[in-house]
Design a protein around this motif. Structure first.
Motif, PDB file in Angstrom:
ATOM      1  N   GLY A   1       0.886  -1.208  -0.159  1.00  0.00           N
ATOM      2  CA  GLY A   1       0.179   0.147  -0.099  1.00  0.00           C
ATOM      3  C   GLY A   1       0.977   1.117   0.032  1.00  0.00           C
ATOM      4  O   GLY A   1       2.017   1.159   0.356  1.00  0.00           O
ATOM      5  N   TRP A   2       0.037   2.456  -0.432  1.00  0.00           N
ATOM      6  CA  TRP A   2       1.020   3.518  -0.490  1.00  0.00           C
ATOM      7  C   TRP A   2       1.526   4.140   0.744  1.00  0.00           C
ATOM      8  O   TRP A   2       2.378   4.927   0.830  1.00  0.00           O
ATOM      9  CB  TRP A   2       0.125   4.561  -1.456  1.00  0.00           C
ATOM     10  N   ASN A   3       0.757   3.969   2.022  1.00  0.00           N
ATOM     11  CA  ASN A   3       1.514   4.347   3.160  1.00  0.00           C
ATOM     12  C   ASN A   3       2.783   3.923   3.269  1.00  0.00           C
ATOM     13  O   ASN A   3       3.619   4.600   4.176  1.00  0.00           O
ATOM     14  CB  ASN A   3       0.420   3.848   4.345  1.00  0.00           C
ATOM     15  N   ALA A   4       3.135   2.758   2.881  1.00  0.00           N
ATOM     16  CA  ALA A   4       4.507   2.296   3.060  1.00  0.00           C
ATOM     17  C   ALA A   4       5.390   2.801   2.279  1.00  0.00           C
ATOM     18  O   ALA A   4       6.808   2.557   2.412  1.00  0.00           O
ATOM     19  CB  ALA A   4       4.409   0.773   2.680  1.00  0.00           C
ATOM     20  N   VAL A   5       5.088   3.565   1.368  1.00  0.00           N
ATOM     21  CA  VAL A   5       6.044   4.327   0.279  1.00  0.00           C
ATOM     22  C   VAL A   5       6.572   5.727   0.869  1.00  0.00           C
ATOM     23  O   VAL A   5       5.761   6.603   0.901  1.00  0.00           O
ATOM     24  CB  VAL A   5       5.340   4.439  -0.917  1.00  0.00           C
ATOM     25  N   THR A   6       7.710   5.624   1.305  1.00  0.00           N
ATOM     26  CA  THR A   6       8.204   6.944   1.923  1.00  0.00           C
ATOM     27  C   THR A   6       9.675   7.169   1.304  1.00  0.00           C
ATOM     28  O   THR A   6      10.095   6.344   0.782  1.00  0.00           O
ATOM     29  CB  THR A   6       8.587   6.820   3.535  1.00  0.00           C
ATOM     30  N   ILE A   7      10.047   8.367   1.280  1.00  0.00           N
ATOM     31  CA  ILE A   7      11.239   8.827   0.873  1.00  0.00           C
ATOM     32  C   ILE A   7      12.520   7.871   1.524  1.00  0.00           C
ATOM     33  O   ILE A   7      13.405   7.314   1.022  1.00  0.00           O
ATOM     34  CB  ILE A   7      11.749  10.291   1.007  1.00  0.00           C
ATOM     35  N   ARG A   8      12.337   7.539   2.883  1.00  0.00           N
ATOM     36  CA  ARG A   8      13.240   6.934   3.639  1.00  0.00           C
ATOM     37  C   ARG A   8      13.251   5.378   3.058  1.00  0.00           C
ATOM     38  O   ARG A   8      14.376   4.632   2.737  1.00  0.00           O
ATOM     39  CB  ARG A   8      12.977   6.966   5.060  1.00  0.00           C
ATOM     40  N   ARG A   9      12.099   4.733   2.919  1.00  0.00           N
ATOM     41  CA  ARG A   9      11.839   3.547   2.583  1.00  0.00           C
ATOM     42  C   ARG A   9      12.462   3.283   1.315  1.00  0.00           C
ATOM     43  O   ARG A   9      13.032   2.287   0.840  1.00  0.00           O
ATOM     44  CB  ARG A   9      10.552   2.905   2.627  1.00  0.00           C
ATOM     45  N   LEU A  10      12.253   4.094   0.390  1.00  0.00           N
ATOM     46  CA  LEU A  10      12.633   4.096  -1.015  1.00  0.00           C
ATOM     47  C   LEU A  10      14.242   4.116  -1.175  1.00  0.00           C
ATOM     48  O   LEU A  10      14.675   3.479  -1.818  1.00  0.00           O
ATOM     49  CB  LEU A  10      12.277   5.280  -1.984  1.00  0.00           C
ATOM     50  N   ALA A  11      14.776   5.174  -0.183  1.00  0.00           N
ATOM     51  CA  ALA A  11      16.163   5.261  -0.294  1.00  0.00           C
ATOM     52  C   ALA A  11      16.807   3.801   0.145  1.00  0.00           C
ATOM     53  O   ALA A  11      17.919   3.366  -0.165  1.00  0.00           O
ATOM     54  CB  ALA A  11      16.662   6.126   0.587  1.00  0.00           C
TER      55      ALA A  11
END
Length: 198
Positions: free
Chosen positions: A30-40
């Motif tokens: 889900g989109w709530n899991a998509v953060t800049i930190r997580r993507l990095a």
């Protein structure tokens, strides 16, 4: 290859990886899991590198949405080309739209639900968004004089039904019947328009 070309290619590859990672995480969690930190963390870039490509998370969502509109355009065109007759094209496009919305829920959410700075129905509308609208308009054109109005209405009906179905608010087992009602409504509209001489 010049240094500038190599840098441009590397930048494009990084953007591709960021967008692909955002899509993968969103579809899994889900989109709530998509953060800049997580993507990095996911693609092993520093957060400043991500910010050098995208101003914020909404910009990443918009980039994902743009890919989605490109894919939706292809799905609509393929459904239309695989049809025999105008009514059959409407039915196939409507089914392809539902398959797209239900098959890639996170992508569909990026395109139509989440906040982005993408503009629709304006002079600044991106070509990817216009192409999807134009693909839909091609199958609607034989049924009306005001192509934009009828295309918007057809799309709105499909989106509303798809979103209600995705959120579990209407029975998924009646999808075909609902699509046929929408298609018949266009046929009735065309016949009434022609009968009234408009």
């Amino acid at each position: 290859m010049s240094i500038a070309e190599r840098k441009g290619r590397q930048r494009a590859e990084r953007e591709f990886r960021i967008i692909a990672a955002a899509r993968a995480i969103a579809e899994r969690e889900g989109w709530n899991a998509v953060t800049i930190r997580r993507l990095a963390e996911e693609i092993e870039y520093s957060q400043p590198v991500l910010y050098s490509h995208f101003e914020n998370r909404d910009a990443i969502v918009a980039a994902v949405a743009i890919e989605g509109f490109q894919e939706l355009t292809v799905a609509i065109q393929e459904a239309a080309h695989g049809s025999t007759g105008q009514q059959n094209a409407l039915e196939h496009v409507a089914m392809a739209y539902f398959d797209f919305a239900s098959g890639q829920p996170a992508l569909y959410e990026a395109m139509f639900i989440l906040p982005t700075d993408l503009r629709f129905a304006e002079a600044e509308t991106r070509p990817e968004l216009r192409a999807a609208f134009d693909a839909m308009a091609m199958v609607v054109t034989p049924f009306c004089d005001d192509v934009e109005l009828v295309t918007e209405t057809f799309w709105a009906a499909l989106h509303g039904l798809a979103e209600l179905e995705r959120s579990g608010r209407i029975r998924p087992g009646a999808r075909v019947e609902r699509i046929m009602l929408v298609v018949r409504a266009l046929l009735v509209f065309r016949n009434n328009s022609h009968d009234s001489g408009s």
